[in-house]
Design a protein around this motif. Sequence first.
Motif, mmCIF file in Angstrom:
data_model
loop_
_atom_site.group_PDB
_atom_site.id
_atom_site.type_symbol
_atom_site.label_atom_id
_atom_site.label_comp_id
_atom_site.label_asym_id
_atom_site.label_seq_id
_atom_site.Cartn_x
_atom_site.Cartn_y
_atom_site.Cartn_z
ATOM 1 N N SER A 109 28.117 -29.830 4.467
ATOM 2 C CA SER A 109 27.208 -29.187 5.413
ATOM 3 C C SER A 109 25.788 -29.722 5.287
ATOM 4 N N MET A 110 25.566 -30.594 4.325
ATOM 5 C CA MET A 110 24.236 -31.161 4.131
ATOM 6 C C MET A 110 23.854 -32.048 5.316
ATOM 7 N N ALA A 182 20.537 -22.859 7.160
ATOM 8 C CA ALA A 182 19.254 -23.394 6.692
ATOM 9 C C ALA A 182 18.850 -24.621 7.489
ATOM 10 N N MET A 183 19.808 -25.467 7.815
ATOM 11 C CA MET A 183 19.527 -26.684 8.574
ATOM 12 C C MET A 183 18.968 -26.358 9.955
ATOM 13 N N LYS A 305 12.659 -33.271 9.531
ATOM 14 C CA LYS A 305 12.577 -31.812 9.531
ATOM 15 C C LYS A 305 13.474 -31.167 8.469
ATOM 16 N N VAL A 306 14.542 -31.844 8.100
ATOM 17 C CA VAL A 306 15.524 -31.220 7.203
ATOM 18 C C VAL A 306 15.620 -31.906 5.847
ATOM 19 N N GLN A 311 17.397 -31.302 -0.759
ATOM 20 C CA GLN A 311 16.979 -31.059 -2.137
ATOM 21 C C GLN A 311 17.153 -29.596 -2.529
ATOM 22 N N ASP A 312 16.913 -28.679 -1.601
ATOM 23 C CA ASP A 312 17.121 -27.255 -1.889
ATOM 24 C C ASP A 312 18.588 -26.969 -2.184
#
Length: 354
Positions: A109-110, A182-183, A305-306, A311-312
């Motif tokens: 999902s990254m 989050a993305m 933007k993402v 990294q999070d």
Amino acid sequence: MKRMKQLAAGAVCLGMALTFSGCSYTGGKRIVRISHAQSEEHPEHQGLLKFKEVVESKLGDKYEIQIFPNELLGSAQKAIELCQTGAIDFVVAGTANVETFEGDYEIFSMPYLFTSRDAYHAVMNDVDYMSQLYNSTDESGFRVLTWFDAGVRNFYSTKKIGTPEDLKGQKIRVQQSPASVAMVNAFGAAASPMSFGEVYTAIQQGVIQGAENNELALTNNKHGEVAKYYTYTQHQMVPDVLLGNTKFLDSLSDEEYDVFMEAAQDATELEMSEWDKAVEEAYIYAKDVQGVEFVDVDIEPFREKVQGVQQDMIKKNPGIEEMYEHIQKVNQEYEDKNSNTSSDTALIEEGETK
């Protein structure tokens, strides 16, 4: 229509639970049920028909494969739960659904994890490497057998998207994955997790403005009827996976297990061979019949933007770091190959002009 679908799914699931207790036999054959969310025209369904063909050609005296498309047995999340209990035997689901059971699947999902489809396919086709992840869910009651190409995910909406700023104020459906939420929020939109089967009505009624998925969602699921702009942000390459109930798989003899694994690999090969053709057909139909406008954009502003999301994710879930580093190496290998190919082509063209 939606209500009838829910009632049908409920009736099937209740009947399975009460009558079969997870399995049944017809004429001495064990009925093997497979659930998925796509239509009968989708490449994944075609792959599952190949799975059925291989198993029944070699073990047809023992097993009968039944395939349930269109979320007939419930949404992906519900179907996985049914598979865990053994009420159904196999499910095709996106890794975003699997990550709620095994956190390492969150890696897919990254955003912008893969830099090319070649790198994506190379990672996913490395059976030895991927088996480490596939076998990690045994204690959860299921095991992944193989993967299906679900293409490149892009945004589609009732409003044209040309820059990240155009996403502000839009409610966008995402898969039920914290990373996907989050993305989309990082892009500036409001993420709205929901079942895939609810998307058409949600866009039609204005509950959301759009979603993000591959081109086949426009046609196979008719989302192009209600969302007229499709923007190539190329933000994710999220595979679908075929997972099976662990107890059923462990109950097979070694020879039977090998047949099921062979069928799974053949299903993947057929699905991949059909994928690009299906995407091209979807593009033409969506453009010429549904009136969808396809928008090419500079993806760098979207990527920027993402960047923090990547990294999070690693910081919150250290278990994905090893696979992240592995994928970065594969990405670099294919970037180097493409760079060398481009250089060779340039030299040839230069030589021809002299």
